[in-house]
Design a protein around this motif. Sequence first.
Motif, mmCIF file in Angstrom:
data_model
loop_
_atom_site.group_PDB
_atom_site.id
_atom_site.type_symbol
_atom_site.label_atom_id
_atom_site.label_comp_id
_atom_site.label_asym_id
_atom_site.label_seq_id
_atom_site.Cartn_x
_atom_site.Cartn_y
_atom_site.Cartn_z
ATOM 1 N N VAL A 1 0.856 -1.183 0.000
ATOM 2 C CA VAL A 1 0.000 0.000 0.000
ATOM 3 C C VAL A 1 0.894 1.235 0.000
ATOM 4 O O VAL A 1 1.877 1.303 0.747
ATOM 5 C CB VAL A 1 -0.924 0.011 1.232
ATOM 6 N N GLY B 1 -12.428 8.156 6.439
ATOM 7 C CA GLY B 1 -11.584 7.035 6.812
ATOM 8 C C GLY B 1 -11.499 6.777 8.303
ATOM 9 O O GLY B 1 -12.259 7.304 9.109
ATOM 10 N N ILE C 1 -8.800 -1.705 0.948
ATOM 11 C CA ILE C 1 -7.824 -1.231 1.939
ATOM 12 C C ILE C 1 -8.459 -1.212 3.330
ATOM 13 O O ILE C 1 -9.563 -0.693 3.508
ATOM 14 C CB ILE C 1 -7.308 0.183 1.604
ATOM 15 N N CYS C 2 -7.757 -1.768 4.292
ATOM 16 C CA CYS C 2 -8.167 -1.714 5.700
ATOM 17 C C CYS C 2 -7.205 -0.794 6.437
ATOM 18 O O CYS C 2 -5.983 -0.959 6.342
ATOM 19 C CB CYS C 2 -8.136 -3.110 6.313
ATOM 20 N N THR C 3 -7.752 0.175 7.163
ATOM 21 C CA THR C 3 -6.933 1.145 7.888
ATOM 22 C C THR C 3 -7.371 1.215 9.344
ATOM 23 O O THR C 3 -8.564 1.204 9.640
ATOM 24 C CB THR C 3 -7.052 2.547 7.262
ATOM 25 N N SER D 1 -1.960 6.483 11.479
ATOM 26 C CA SER D 1 -2.744 5.476 10.770
ATOM 27 C C SER D 1 -1.841 4.368 10.246
ATOM 28 O O SER D 1 -0.642 4.567 10.045
ATOM 29 C CB SER D 1 -3.507 6.108 9.598
ATOM 30 N N SER E 1 -2.247 1.305 7.159
ATOM 31 C CA SER E 1 -3.103 0.780 6.092
ATOM 32 C C SER E 1 -2.523 -0.498 5.518
ATOM 33 O O SER E 1 -1.321 -0.591 5.253
ATOM 34 C CB SER E 1 -3.260 1.820 4.981
#
Length: 244
Positions: free
Chosen positions: A126, A139, A197-199, A214, A216
């Motif tokens: 990412v 987000g 995408i996982c954040t 953060s 990601s």
Amino acid sequence: MTGPIRSVAQAFAILRLLGESSPMTLSDIARIVGISPSSCFNLLKTLLDEGAIERDARTRSYRLTRVWAAAEALRDDAAQGLAERARPAMTRLAQTNDAAIGLWKVISRERVRLILRAESDAGLRVAMADGQRQPLGGGAVGRALAAAEGVDDDELARRYAAVRWQTALPFADYAAQVRLARERGFAADDGFAHRGICTVAVPIAEIAPGFCLSASLFAGARGEAEIVALADELAQLRTTLLPA
């Protein structure tokens, strides 16, 4: 306990905006801050009387006075210092978790900006663009900040409405996720802001004007326990960055 005083919050939003984008006209300030021209005029008049801003009669635009501009520069220096302290640990987290790690700064009532990023050297990873901006409510970062600030329902709805979600997210679900973030100390976004995408994000709201960490990953790359463990690592980094 009484809630935030809206006019005070709006005045600070104007100061932050002019610190980032001055000079600006009344109509532009009112549009970006999200208030009526008449309310904006009254706030600007107060800030003028207090010596925080000045008006150019020729262009009819407003900017910070030298004193307040210098204070904004000091805040930028403070943000730079925060970023330098965070950089080594962010680099380590990126490598050990194959994640993109970001440090975000609140820059206005509307936006946050990425001021530092660290990425793994994996062949498939990412990536984030330097200096990218996103809506304040967007987000995992937006949820984490809203949870830390304890914003009321009206403000939460305003932030939510400004986001273009890639996967449909009803406001009731968004609000529930903010409440969960308040309980857990971190927020998560699994494909709503960016498909695939996982954040996770941990707020640093104690340092003005507000920051957030953060991490990601590609969606599905980690189980729930691993996601929580990654959030815990961000929280540990956050603790090291807070003033003693």
